[in-house]
Design a protein around this motif. Structure first.
Motif, mmCIF file in Angstrom:
data_model
loop_
_atom_site.group_PDB
_atom_site.id
_atom_site.type_symbol
_atom_site.label_atom_id
_atom_site.label_comp_id
_atom_site.label_asym_id
_atom_site.label_seq_id
_atom_site.Cartn_x
_atom_site.Cartn_y
_atom_site.Cartn_z
ATOM 1 N N MET A 276 0.826 -1.199 0.000
ATOM 2 C CA MET A 276 0.000 0.000 0.000
ATOM 3 C C MET A 276 0.867 1.258 0.000
ATOM 4 O O MET A 276 1.920 1.300 0.621
ATOM 5 C CB MET A 276 -0.917 0.020 1.238
ATOM 6 C CG MET A 276 -1.876 -1.155 1.359
ATOM 7 S SD MET A 276 -3.080 -1.289 0.012
ATOM 8 C CE MET A 276 -4.098 0.154 0.306
ATOM 9 N N LYS A 277 0.348 2.255 -0.683
ATOM 10 C CA LYS A 277 1.077 3.517 -0.787
ATOM 11 C C LYS A 277 1.188 4.200 0.585
ATOM 12 O O LYS A 277 0.251 4.163 1.376
ATOM 13 C CB LYS A 277 0.313 4.441 -1.751
ATOM 14 C CG LYS A 277 1.205 5.486 -2.357
ATOM 15 C CD LYS A 277 0.560 6.086 -3.590
ATOM 16 C CE LYS A 277 1.601 6.867 -4.338
ATOM 17 N NZ LYS A 277 1.227 7.106 -5.712
ATOM 18 N N ASN A 278 2.310 4.834 0.827
ATOM 19 C CA ASN A 278 2.574 5.549 2.088
ATOM 20 C C ASN A 278 2.322 4.690 3.329
ATOM 21 O O ASN A 278 1.921 5.204 4.374
ATOM 22 C CB ASN A 278 1.718 6.821 2.191
ATOM 23 C CG ASN A 278 1.962 7.740 1.015
ATOM 24 O OD1 ASN A 278 3.068 7.785 0.476
ATOM 25 N ND2 ASN A 278 0.940 8.473 0.601
ATOM 26 N N ASN A 279 2.515 3.374 3.163
ATOM 27 C CA ASN A 279 2.301 2.455 4.283
ATOM 28 C C ASN A 279 0.938 2.543 4.927
ATOM 29 O O ASN A 279 0.773 2.288 6.123
ATOM 30 C CB ASN A 279 3.386 2.657 5.358
ATOM 31 C CG ASN A 279 4.721 2.160 4.882
ATOM 32 O OD1 ASN A 279 4.791 1.098 4.258
ATOM 33 N ND2 ASN A 279 5.772 2.931 5.123
ATOM 34 N N LYS A 280 -0.051 2.932 4.146
ATOM 35 C CA LYS A 280 -1.420 2.990 4.667
ATOM 36 C C LYS A 280 -1.929 1.570 4.903
ATOM 37 O O LYS A 280 -1.392 0.603 4.360
ATOM 38 C CB LYS A 280 -2.315 3.713 3.656
ATOM 39 C CG LYS A 280 -2.013 5.206 3.560
ATOM 40 C CD LYS A 280 -2.890 5.935 4.514
ATOM 41 C CE LYS A 280 -2.493 7.301 4.941
ATOM 42 N NZ LYS A 280 -1.841 8.248 4.221
ATOM 43 N N VAL A 281 -2.997 1.479 5.674
ATOM 44 C CA VAL A 281 -3.555 0.164 5.966
ATOM 45 C C VAL A 281 -4.555 -0.233 4.881
ATOM 46 O O VAL A 281 -5.370 0.587 4.448
ATOM 47 C CB VAL A 281 -4.252 0.184 7.349
ATOM 48 C CG1 VAL A 281 -4.974 -1.135 7.610
ATOM 49 C CG2 VAL A 281 -3.225 0.465 8.438
ATOM 50 N N PHE A 282 -4.471 -1.484 4.431
ATOM 51 C CA PHE A 282 -5.410 -2.001 3.427
ATOM 52 C C PHE A 282 -6.813 -2.066 4.018
ATOM 53 O O PHE A 282 -6.997 -2.587 5.110
ATOM 54 C CB PHE A 282 -4.948 -3.398 2.993
ATOM 55 C CG PHE A 282 -5.977 -4.188 2.235
ATOM 56 C CD1 PHE A 282 -6.142 -4.012 0.868
ATOM 57 C CD2 PHE A 282 -6.794 -5.107 2.892
ATOM 58 C CE1 PHE A 282 -7.100 -4.744 0.167
ATOM 59 C CE2 PHE A 282 -7.754 -5.843 2.195
ATOM 60 C CZ PHE A 282 -7.902 -5.657 0.829
ATOM 61 N N LYS A 283 -7.780 -1.501 3.300
ATOM 62 C CA LYS A 283 -9.160 -1.583 3.786
ATOM 63 C C LYS A 283 -9.940 -2.648 3.012
ATOM 64 O O LYS A 283 -10.516 -3.549 3.589
ATOM 65 C CB LYS A 283 -9.858 -0.237 3.660
ATOM 66 C CG LYS A 283 -11.307 -0.271 4.165
ATOM 67 C CD LYS A 283 -11.882 1.089 4.467
ATOM 68 C CE LYS A 283 -12.188 1.853 3.195
ATOM 69 N NZ LYS A 283 -12.693 3.211 3.464
ATOM 70 N N CYS A 284 -9.949 -2.535 1.690
ATOM 71 C CA CYS A 284 -10.670 -3.507 0.874
ATOM 72 C C CYS A 284 -10.217 -3.352 -0.574
ATOM 73 O O CYS A 284 -9.470 -2.427 -0.903
ATOM 74 C CB CYS A 284 -12.183 -3.303 0.972
ATOM 75 S SG CYS A 284 -12.739 -1.678 0.458
#
Ligand SMILES: Cc1cc2nc3c(=O)[nH]c(=O)nc-3n(C[C@H](O)[C@H](O)[C@H](O)COP(=O)(O)O)c2cc1C
Ligand code: SF4
Lengths: 405, 155
Positions: A276-284
């Motif tokens: 994921m970009k910028n180490n964001k958390v995967f939501k769906c």
């Protein structure tokens, strides 16, 4: 465009080049040898048997077995038969056919010709959406090269077989990708889907039997004939043979087309897209385009094949995979999807034409806590059951899978 | 090329209707079709004027209304929506001083919002005539528009 073969593939089937293959490159890599073999050594029904045995499923979204489709048309006696390559790619989030059109146009010409030989077709069309200007240029150039060098036209490769392919451009209509609407469009009409049956294989262009296949489906034909059905079935899962071009996009580090075995997991695709970009958390992830469904964290290990997604109440569709992070707004994405369908509805049938504006109004009311999700689902279900083509049926899956989150 | 010369490239096969309309549109400075074009085309293909009119008004690529030298199509579907394509659209409209018909004040640009352009790998994206542009932000948009205004990028 970024296009890669997933590391788990020993040998990719489709992404075998990084540049556009002009005729010379294509021939250097064994191009048109298969056509020559087919025309000189095989009977039409032997080719159809091979395609049937490979269990290749149509890659345009509906996953219909290609060999069975070809066989319908081959069985009919008619004065003319047509073969159409559906290059109208319009499912939101899907861009894999564009890669094939831009890089391997000759593989499509070869496949369409093989199909025509197998079913008794005398003319082919490649219908490309007008927005794909680069694809149009490349295909046009490839057609000219093929004609100039005797791979199309009269008495191809001195086999006695003659066949022509023409290019047609659409533009600015999603429903045009629906096979019967596309046929209407080639006939010079507004792209209103036809009532089915009769299916195009029996009664298609100008009323004649017509095979219509997606670009990616056709890109698998030469490799299957060349290497055999058993070789092809080494790829993928038991019920979904072969590889798939996944169009990966959204909040990931590396968007692009990834060729992987059918049955690759969402997690593996996310890794291939470098996370994921910028180490964001995967939501769906939205899988299958606007008419697809949402897949969540607990399903990261779900194999992405036709049968597994179907069992999970979802669909692989065109193989589009849009990754969303915790910061992306799913609520507004859903409204965007409904608005897209409303705009693209051709208006021929009531449930779809009148249903989408109503669905949007209901969805807005839902966001304001004025109605319940089940009220919306009732309408989406009626549209699913009564719409003439799949466009009117398409709201159900994204809505249902969104509400179940 | 005028319409008569375009027709010479095609036989009288009805399936050339969209092809001819595409060529006719490309040949026009303002990239729109007019009723006269449709009359000439329908007569050539031996179809009713209403059939040509029907097709010309179905596909959003064609317009009988006045368009512009540069047609800007901003992708608004799923992936670009997530990447804030609506902000891009608003920025473009204000940069170009668009009126209610989405024509720029100088008459050079027509701006519209369209379904997926298949450029999701370089989202947010748009097309200007047949040229694609991706990874857009306000700076790149300003630069692209400036270049077109100065005529340094004839697409
Ligand atoms: C609204 C709508 C849009 C479609 N768009 C496409 C498309 O862009 N490309 C495509 O190959 N199939 C599209 N399809 C599916 C086609 O109707 C058809 O199933 C497909 O071209 C068959 O080819 P295949 O068997 O090789 O998959 C669409 C269907 C619907 C209902
Ligand atoms: S379902 Fe929608 S797009 Fe399909 S025929 Fe009906 S109105 Fe047209």
């Amino acid at each position: 465009m970024e296009a890669t073969a997933h590391k788990s593939l020993k040998e990719p089937i489709i992404i075998t080049t990084y540049q556009t293959q002009c005729l010379e490159d294509y021939i250097d890599n064994g191009g048109y040898e298969t056509l020559k073999n087919v025309l000189t050594k095989y009977k039409p029904n032997e080719i159809i048997e091979q395609i049937k045995a490979s269990e290749l499923l149509g890659r345009g979204g509906a996953a219909f077995p290609t060999g069975i489709k070809w066989n319908f048309t081959a069985q009919i006696k008619a004065d003319h038969k047509f073969v159409i390559c559906n290059a109208d790619e319009g499912e939101p989030g899907t861009f894999k056919d564009r890669w094939i059109l831009e890089h391997k146009p000759h593989s499509l010409i070869e496949a369409i010709s093989i199909c025509a030989y197998s079913v008794g077709g005398d003319k082919g069309y490649i219908y490309i959406r007008g927005e794909y200007a680069e694809s149009i240029n490349r295909v046009r150039k490839a057609l000219k090269e093929a004609y100039d060098n005797g791979f199309l036209g009269e008495n191809i490769l001195e086999s006695g077989f003659s066949f022509n392919i023409e290019l047609r451009r659409g533009d600015g209509s999603y429903v045009c990708g629906e096979e019967t609407a596309l046929i209407e469009s080639i006939e010079g009409k507004r792209a209103f889907p036809r009532f089915k049956p009769p299916f195009p294989g029996i009664k298609g262009l100008w009323g004649y039997p017509t095979v219509i296949n997606n670009v990616e489906t056709l890109a698998n034909i030469v490799p299957i004939i060349k290497n055999g059905a058993d070789w092809f079935k080494n790829y993928g899962t038991k019920q979904s043979s072969g590889t798939k071009l996944y169009s990966v996009s959204g909040s990931v580090n590396k968007s692009g087309v990834i060729e992987a075995n059918l049955g690759v997991t969402l997690k593996e695709l996310l890794d291939a897209a470098q996370g994921m970009k910028n180490n964001k958390v995967f939501k769906c992830a939205l899988i299958g385009g606007a008419s697809g469904g949402f897949v969540y964290k607990n399903e990261l290990d779900l194999p992405l094949s036709y049968e597994t997604l179907k069992e999970a109440g979802k669909t692989l569709g065109s193989g589009a995979v849009l990754f969303l992070s915790e910061d992306d707004n799913g609520e507004s994405l859903l409204k965007n999807i409904l608005t897209f369908f409303k705009h693209e509805s051709c208006g021929k049938c009531v449930p779809c034409r009148e249903g989408y504006p109503k669905l949007i109004a209901m969805y807005e009311a839902f966001l304001e806590n004025r109605i319940k999700a089940e009220n919306i689902m009732k309408l989406a279900d009626v549209m699913f059951k009564t719409s003439l083509c799949a466009l009117g049926q398409s709201a159900k899956m994204p809505l249902e899978t969104y509400f179940k989150s | 090329m005028d319409i008569e010369n375009i027709l010479k490239k095609y036989s009288k096969d009805k399936s050339y209707l969209l092809e001819i309309m595409h060529d006719a549109k490309e040949s026009k400075e303002n990239r729109s079709l007019d009723l006269n074009d449709l009359k000439v085309i329908s007569k050539y293909l031996n179809i009713n004027l209403s059939a040509a009119y029907g097709a010309a008004t179905f596909y959003s690529a064609f317009s009988l209304k006045l368009q512009a030298k540069y047609i800007i199509r901003v992708c608004s579907s799923t992936v670009c929506h997530i990447k804030k394509s609506y902000d891009i659209l608003l920025f473009l409209k204000s940069l170009l001083n668009c009126d209610d018909d989405n024509l720029s004040k100088d008459g050079l640009f027509a701006v519209s919002e369209v379904g997926c352009l298949g450029l999701c790998d370089i989202s947010p994206s748009m097309m200007i005539n047949n040229q694609v542009y991706g990874n857009l932000d306000e700076n790149s948009i300003k630069r692209i528009v400036e270049e077109l205004k100065n005529g340094s990028n004839g697409t």
